[in-house]
Design an enzyme around this catalytic site. Sequence first.
Site, PDB file in Angstrom:
ATOM      1  N   HIS A  72      45.175  42.393  54.257  1.00  0.00           N
ATOM      2  CA  HIS A  72      46.481  43.057  54.435  1.00  0.00           C
ATOM      3  C   HIS A  72      46.328  44.555  54.258  1.00  0.00           C
ATOM      4  CE1 HIS A  72      49.460  39.508  53.674  1.00  0.00           C
ATOM      5  NE2 HIS A  72      48.509  39.191  54.530  1.00  0.00           N
ATOM      6  N   TYR A 201      58.278  42.901  48.543  1.00  0.00           N
ATOM      7  CA  TYR A 201      58.780  42.981  47.168  1.00  0.00           C
ATOM      8  C   TYR A 201      60.208  43.504  47.240  1.00  0.00           C
ATOM      9  CZ  TYR A 201      53.936  42.611  45.423  1.00  0.00           C
ATOM     10  OH  TYR A 201      52.660  42.189  45.126  1.00  0.00           O
ATOM     11  N   PRO A 293      53.195  39.452  36.775  1.00  0.00           N
ATOM     12  CA  PRO A 293      52.532  39.332  38.085  1.00  0.00           C
ATOM     13  C   PRO A 293      52.997  40.341  39.133  1.00  0.00           C
ATOM     14  CG  PRO A 293      54.052  37.504  37.724  1.00  0.00           C
ATOM     15  CD  PRO A 293      54.013  38.267  36.449  1.00  0.00           C
ATOM     16  N   LYS A 297      47.919  41.901  39.450  1.00  0.00           N
ATOM     17  CA  LYS A 297      46.734  42.438  38.791  1.00  0.00           C
ATOM     18  C   LYS A 297      45.994  41.455  37.873  1.00  0.00           C
ATOM     19  CE  LYS A 297      46.543  46.421  40.545  1.00  0.00           C
ATOM     20  NZ  LYS A 297      46.149  45.939  41.852  1.00  0.00           N
ATOM     21  N   TYR A 385      47.720  49.633  43.729  1.00  0.00           N
ATOM     22  CA  TYR A 385      47.864  48.285  44.287  1.00  0.00           C
ATOM     23  C   TYR A 385      46.540  47.777  44.866  1.00  0.00           C
ATOM     24  CZ  TYR A 385      50.154  44.248  46.340  1.00  0.00           C
ATOM     25  OH  TYR A 385      50.521  42.961  46.636  1.00  0.00           O
TER      26      TYR A 385
END
Length: 390
Positions: A72, A201, A293, A297, A385
């Site tokens: 991704h 998100y 979560p 990570k 990220y």
Amino acid sequence: MRTQVVIIGSGPSGLLLGQLLAGIGVENVILERVDRDYVLGRVRAGVLEQGTVDLLDEAGAGARMRAEGLPHDGISLAFDNRLHRIDLAALTGGKRVTVYGQTEVTHDLMDKRSAAGLMTVYDAKNVLPQGFDTASPFVTYEKDGVTHRIDCDFIAGCDGFHGVSRKSVPQDALKLFERAYPFGWLGILAEVPPADHELIYANHPRGFALCSMRSEHRSRYYVQCPIDDKVENWSDERFWDELRLRLPKEAAEKVTVGPSFEKSIAPLRSFVAEPMQFGRLSLVGDAAHIVPPTGAKGLNLAASDVRYLFSGLKEFYLDKSPAGIDAYSGKALSRVWKAVRFSWWMTTMLHRFPDTDAFGQRIQEAELDYLVHSQAAATSLAENYVGLPY
Ligand code: RFL
Ligand code: PHB
């Protein structure tokens, strides 16, 4: 019996460490409290940083991940009824993440371990690390009612948050840092195509939601729920309705509904134990730290701990120097705290807190707006990220 390294726990951190050590000829035995199917039945993380992917390759367990994992290049943040894409690759000079479930990672590592004929004791009860403040540590355990002892050079505590390793160190030598969040995540797995080809998100007045996936045919969705909520309160129908209410229209319309085959509620917590090294016992992964979560990570931090410990053990066995082992805790914690900060920040920015007032809400909205319109802010999110360097 005797081995070089006893590894407590056959989660991803224990299995990965065992495989890397075997690769340089260091003998190791894994002691696991439950059975193999129980370990494989736990549905957890789904996003791998490049460093984790590289480590799985180095361990010789990367072939299926390479074939089936989904690379991704971006994620979307959803708020104010719109999707805002963060181009991870463009903001980080081409770095990306790979979507591949923790269950699959564990499966691949277990297969490699059995193919190499390495010893794993499942259903090992009352595992106890001992003598790790001396140069001759050992671990005792019970199997089928018989007590066994394994002498070794080092013990790796890869036994998760509830394991025995952290509990076995002198409690006055431990410094604990903790934050519990006043909500949980209700997650489902369903055999339906994901709403989008990347993760979403979502911050919404009804609460956080996350659209993730395990493959092009299998979706993983989460919604924020009260901390004391019960899975029984959530029919599939209620879950799908709530999820779609929390997503922008353009994403909600693309949600394919179907029966869930897994549904569970996870509490959210930040936790760090310092130090991560006590003589010949090291704490690795969830045994030493937990993150909520939201930043994806947990598993990746377990992998970076393994990378640091492995290089310390390699230096010990190949160069006869304890310097790498002695530096383990400091190196690992420096990276751990950055991921703890990132996960806390993502959680704070994206969830509804019971005590958020009108001021707090506007601050959250301003932060999200700033994030998607400032290249500097978006770059900071992106570099965290995709994973900070080891
Ligand atoms: P694990 O995976 O917990 O494995 C530890 C292993 O040790 C065994 N064990 C013992 N063995 C012998 N003797 C004892 N006394 C023992 N006590 C325990 C256990 O049976 C187990 O097999 O730790 P590890 O290897 O450090 O790996 C860490 C990751 O599993 C963890 O960070 C992530 O899964 C965290 N996490 C998530 N991370 C993400 O990045 N994204 C997610 O979506 C995500 N969801 C989750 C999660 C963790 C959860 N937990 C801990 C309950 C969802 C949940 C529900
Ligand atoms: C998941 O797919 O389970 C997942 C993905 C991203 C997260 C957390 C969980 O931040």
